[in-house]
Design a protein around this motif. Sequence first.
Motif, short mmCIF file in Angstrom:
data_model
loop_
_atom_site.label_atom_id
_atom_site.label_comp_id
_atom_site.label_asym_id
_atom_site.label_seq_id
_atom_site.Cartn_x
_atom_site.Cartn_y
_atom_site.Cartn_z
N LYS A 121 1.66 -1.88 -31.82
CA LYS A 121 1.74 -3.09 -33.10
C LYS A 121 2.62 -1.87 -34.38
O LYS A 121 3.72 -2.31 -34.57
CB LYS A 121 0.88 -3.49 -34.15
CG LYS A 121 0.08 -4.62 -33.14
CD LYS A 121 -1.03 -4.39 -33.72
CE LYS A 121 -2.04 -5.83 -33.26
NZ LYS A 121 -3.30 -6.16 -33.79
N ALA A 122 2.19 -0.88 -34.71
CA ALA A 122 2.75 -0.01 -35.44
C ALA A 122 4.98 0.65 -34.93
O ALA A 122 5.42 -0.02 -35.77
CB ALA A 122 2.38 1.83 -35.58
N TYR A 159 0.51 -1.39 -40.92
CA TYR A 159 1.43 -0.94 -38.95
C TYR A 159 2.54 -0.22 -39.31
O TYR A 159 2.65 1.25 -39.07
CB TYR A 159 1.92 -2.58 -38.63
CG TYR A 159 0.28 -2.72 -37.90
CD1 TYR A 159 -0.59 -1.96 -36.99
CD2 TYR A 159 -0.19 -3.76 -38.12
CE1 TYR A 159 -1.66 -2.52 -36.52
CE2 TYR A 159 -1.23 -4.33 -37.69
CZ TYR A 159 -2.06 -3.99 -36.98
OH TYR A 159 -3.30 -4.35 -36.57
N LYS A 210 -6.07 -1.30 -43.25
CA LYS A 210 -6.26 -2.80 -42.56
C LYS A 210 -6.64 -3.98 -43.09
O LYS A 210 -6.58 -4.73 -43.66
CB LYS A 210 -6.08 -2.51 -41.37
CG LYS A 210 -6.09 -3.74 -40.63
CD LYS A 210 -6.46 -3.67 -38.52
CE LYS A 210 -5.95 -4.96 -38.22
NZ LYS A 210 -6.81 -4.93 -36.81
N TRP A 263 1.56 -6.18 -42.18
CA TRP A 263 3.19 -5.38 -41.63
C TRP A 263 3.20 -4.00 -41.90
O TRP A 263 3.34 -3.20 -41.83
CB TRP A 263 4.46 -5.87 -41.81
CG TRP A 263 4.74 -6.62 -43.50
CD1 TRP A 263 5.44 -6.49 -44.00
CD2 TRP A 263 3.84 -7.46 -43.62
NE1 TRP A 263 5.72 -7.00 -45.08
CE2 TRP A 263 4.13 -8.26 -44.80
CE3 TRP A 263 2.59 -9.09 -43.37
CZ2 TRP A 263 4.49 -8.78 -45.59
CZ3 TRP A 263 2.51 -9.38 -44.30
CH2 TRP A 263 3.02 -9.65 -45.61
N GLU A 272 -3.18 -1.11 -31.68
CA GLU A 272 -2.79 -0.22 -33.06
C GLU A 272 -1.26 0.01 -32.68
O GLU A 272 -0.45 0.23 -33.94
CB GLU A 272 -3.39 0.51 -33.90
CG GLU A 272 -5.14 -0.09 -33.87
CD GLU A 272 -4.72 -1.59 -34.67
OE1 GLU A 272 -5.13 -2.11 -35.48
OE2 GLU A 272 -4.79 -3.38 -34.30
#
Length: 158
Positions: free
Chosen positions: A147-148, A54, A44, A51, A144
């Motif tokens: 978001k993924a 993720y 990250k 993007w 996280e």
Amino acid sequence: MLVRSAQHSITIANSYFVPPRRLRKHLAEAAARGVAVHVLTNSKESTDAWWMYYASLNYYEELIRAGIHIHQYQGTETMHAKTMLIDDTLAVVGSFNLDPRSAVDNSESLLLIRDGEAVEELRQAFEVDFANADEANYDIPLGELVKAKSFRLVEPLL
């Protein structure tokens, strides 16, 4: 074909690792037959395309459970390699990211190298890069992971 033919090792460095289903299948099959499979991609902190970071997280559990070792490049500079070693005898170098855009939209190229010196130089470069990486796991914090999963929905557009 190269992944399917590997007998001992597959080492991949790819800045945006969002592998298509067929590649995930072949990597898992290679690991199941005893091939050591290691993937180096950005963390990250090192990626220049958050993007894509993720989007790649969506595959960690599947791949790690299959015996594939995913390493995240550490630091603040982006690792832009697009290389692969098969059994330390064949190198692949090119512009191809393992992501949907490279597979479908972009005009990409790959070069296969069988020259012993060039292959050895790439193997040594991998050693340096892997020394600057941490092995990933699939114990991803919930925020996280959310978001993924959102990037999984728009993955074909990435």
